[in-house]
Design a protein around this motif. Sequence first.
Motif, mmCIF file in Angstrom:
data_model
loop_
_atom_site.group_PDB
_atom_site.id
_atom_site.type_symbol
_atom_site.label_atom_id
_atom_site.label_comp_id
_atom_site.label_asym_id
_atom_site.label_seq_id
_atom_site.Cartn_x
_atom_site.Cartn_y
_atom_site.Cartn_z
ATOM 1 N N LEU A 29 11.245 9.903 1.945
ATOM 2 C CA LEU A 29 11.372 11.332 1.637
ATOM 3 C C LEU A 29 10.751 12.227 2.715
ATOM 4 O O LEU A 29 10.708 13.437 2.556
ATOM 5 C CB LEU A 29 10.707 11.631 0.286
ATOM 6 N N GLU A 30 10.262 11.591 3.777
ATOM 7 C CA GLU A 30 9.630 12.300 4.896
ATOM 8 C C GLU A 30 8.428 13.141 4.455
ATOM 9 O O GLU A 30 8.260 14.297 4.830
ATOM 10 C CB GLU A 30 10.653 13.156 5.651
ATOM 11 N N ILE A 31 7.586 12.525 3.638
ATOM 12 C CA ILE A 31 6.354 13.155 3.156
ATOM 13 C C ILE A 31 5.177 12.514 3.873
ATOM 14 O O ILE A 31 5.069 11.281 3.912
ATOM 15 C CB ILE A 31 6.198 12.972 1.624
ATOM 16 N N ASN A 32 4.334 13.325 4.473
ATOM 17 C CA ASN A 32 3.106 12.803 5.085
ATOM 18 C C ASN A 32 2.184 12.306 3.983
ATOM 19 O O ASN A 32 2.014 12.977 2.970
ATOM 20 C CB ASN A 32 2.396 13.898 5.884
ATOM 21 N N TYR A 33 1.587 11.177 4.169
ATOM 22 C CA TYR A 33 0.690 10.616 3.158
ATOM 23 C C TYR A 33 -0.544 10.038 3.839
ATOM 24 O O TYR A 33 -0.519 9.689 5.018
ATOM 25 C CB TYR A 33 1.391 9.544 2.323
ATOM 26 N N THR A 34 -1.612 9.977 3.079
ATOM 27 C CA THR A 34 -2.861 9.412 3.573
ATOM 28 C C THR A 34 -3.440 8.504 2.501
ATOM 29 O O THR A 34 -3.914 8.994 1.475
ATOM 30 C CB THR A 34 -3.887 10.525 3.892
ATOM 31 N N PRO A 35 -3.376 7.182 2.691
ATOM 32 C CA PRO A 35 -3.980 6.284 1.708
ATOM 33 C C PRO A 35 -5.498 6.206 1.910
ATOM 34 O O PRO A 35 -5.978 6.143 3.030
ATOM 35 C CB PRO A 35 -3.317 4.935 1.999
ATOM 36 N N ARG A 36 -6.252 6.269 0.812
ATOM 37 C CA ARG A 36 -7.717 6.183 0.849
ATOM 38 C C ARG A 36 -8.190 5.309 -0.296
ATOM 39 O O ARG A 36 -7.686 5.424 -1.408
ATOM 40 C CB ARG A 36 -8.348 7.573 0.679
ATOM 41 N N ILE A 37 -9.183 4.473 -0.023
ATOM 42 C CA ILE A 37 -9.817 3.670 -1.074
ATOM 43 C C ILE A 37 -11.206 4.236 -1.307
ATOM 44 O O ILE A 37 -12.037 4.257 -0.399
ATOM 45 C CB ILE A 37 -9.914 2.191 -0.669
ATOM 46 N N LEU A 38 -11.427 4.731 -2.514
ATOM 47 C CA LEU A 38 -12.732 5.276 -2.888
ATOM 48 C C LEU A 38 -12.991 4.976 -4.356
ATOM 49 O O LEU A 38 -12.302 5.500 -5.225
ATOM 50 C CB LEU A 38 -12.779 6.795 -2.680
ATOM 51 N N SER A 39 -13.949 4.166 -4.617
ATOM 52 C CA SER A 39 -14.295 3.847 -5.994
ATOM 53 C C SER A 39 -15.037 5.019 -6.635
ATOM 54 O O SER A 39 -16.027 5.510 -6.089
ATOM 55 C CB SER A 39 -15.183 2.600 -6.025
ATOM 56 N N ALA A 40 -14.546 5.448 -7.778
ATOM 57 C CA ALA A 40 -15.226 6.516 -8.512
ATOM 58 C C ALA A 40 -16.569 6.036 -9.051
ATOM 59 O O ALA A 40 -17.463 6.832 -9.307
ATOM 60 C CB ALA A 40 -14.352 7.007 -9.660
ATOM 61 N N HIS A 41 -16.714 4.729 -9.196
ATOM 62 C CA HIS A 41 -17.954 4.152 -9.715
ATOM 63 C C HIS A 41 -18.975 3.885 -8.615
ATOM 64 O O HIS A 41 -20.157 4.169 -8.776
ATOM 65 C CB HIS A 41 -17.671 2.835 -10.449
ATOM 66 N N LYS A 42 -18.508 3.343 -7.491
ATOM 67 C CA LYS A 42 -19.420 2.904 -6.436
ATOM 68 C C LYS A 42 -19.632 3.929 -5.341
ATOM 69 O O LYS A 42 -20.645 3.885 -4.651
ATOM 70 C CB LYS A 42 -18.892 1.606 -5.813
ATOM 71 N N ARG A 43 -18.670 4.834 -5.144
ATOM 72 C CA ARG A 43 -18.757 5.812 -4.054
ATOM 73 C C ARG A 43 -18.454 7.219 -4.569
ATOM 74 O O ARG A 43 -17.695 7.965 -3.963
ATOM 75 C CB ARG A 43 -17.786 5.430 -2.943
ATOM 76 N N THR A 44 -19.063 7.579 -5.666
ATOM 77 C CA THR A 44 -18.786 8.859 -6.313
ATOM 78 C C THR A 44 -19.046 10.044 -5.388
ATOM 79 O O THR A 44 -18.224 10.967 -5.318
ATOM 80 C CB THR A 44 -19.626 9.008 -7.604
ATOM 81 N N ASP A 45 -20.159 10.031 -4.671
ATOM 82 C CA ASP A 45 -20.473 11.150 -3.773
ATOM 83 C C ASP A 45 -19.413 11.304 -2.683
ATOM 84 O O ASP A 45 -19.009 12.426 -2.354
ATOM 85 C CB ASP A 45 -21.856 10.977 -3.133
ATOM 86 N N ASP A 46 -18.968 10.185 -2.116
ATOM 87 C CA ASP A 46 -17.921 10.235 -1.088
ATOM 88 C C ASP A 46 -16.618 10.785 -1.666
ATOM 89 O O ASP A 46 -15.928 11.575 -1.026
ATOM 90 C CB ASP A 46 -17.669 8.847 -0.502
ATOM 91 N N LEU A 47 -16.282 10.361 -2.876
ATOM 92 C CA LEU A 47 -15.073 10.851 -3.539
ATOM 93 C C LEU A 47 -15.162 12.354 -3.767
ATOM 94 O O LEU A 47 -14.221 13.098 -3.466
ATOM 95 C CB LEU A 47 -14.849 10.122 -4.870
#
Length: 117
Positions: A29-47
């Motif tokens: 669909l020609e949509i720019n995307y950015t995959p990110r892995i961030l645990s809401a439990h382990k990396r809440t501040d980063d999220l």
Amino acid sequence: MTDYKLPILMGAGSDKPFAVQCARVCRKLEINYTPRILSAHKRTDDLLQLLKEYEKDDSVLTLLGIIGRSNALTPISDFNLTKPVVVYHATVEQFPYDIWSSLRVPSGIAHGVTIYP
């Protein structure tokens, strides 16, 4: 490609196969995307920091959250954004997924628009 971005948020590396499927559709669909892995439990501040950045970014119109057994990622995202959060349930073939995780979310916080594979 459009000027808009679609962040694809995953709670764990085990969600990557589902992100790959979503990325395939985005490319089609020609949509720019950015995959990110961030645990809401382990990396809440980063999220939370990332969500602040997305909130200020006018090129981000919505977010896609891929959830597995625990769905903390999307309610936290929804609560901290004014933009819609779309939820992709990665474990629906293992239904019922962790229903208790959904029931424990405080009232008034949405789980987003849910997509089942």
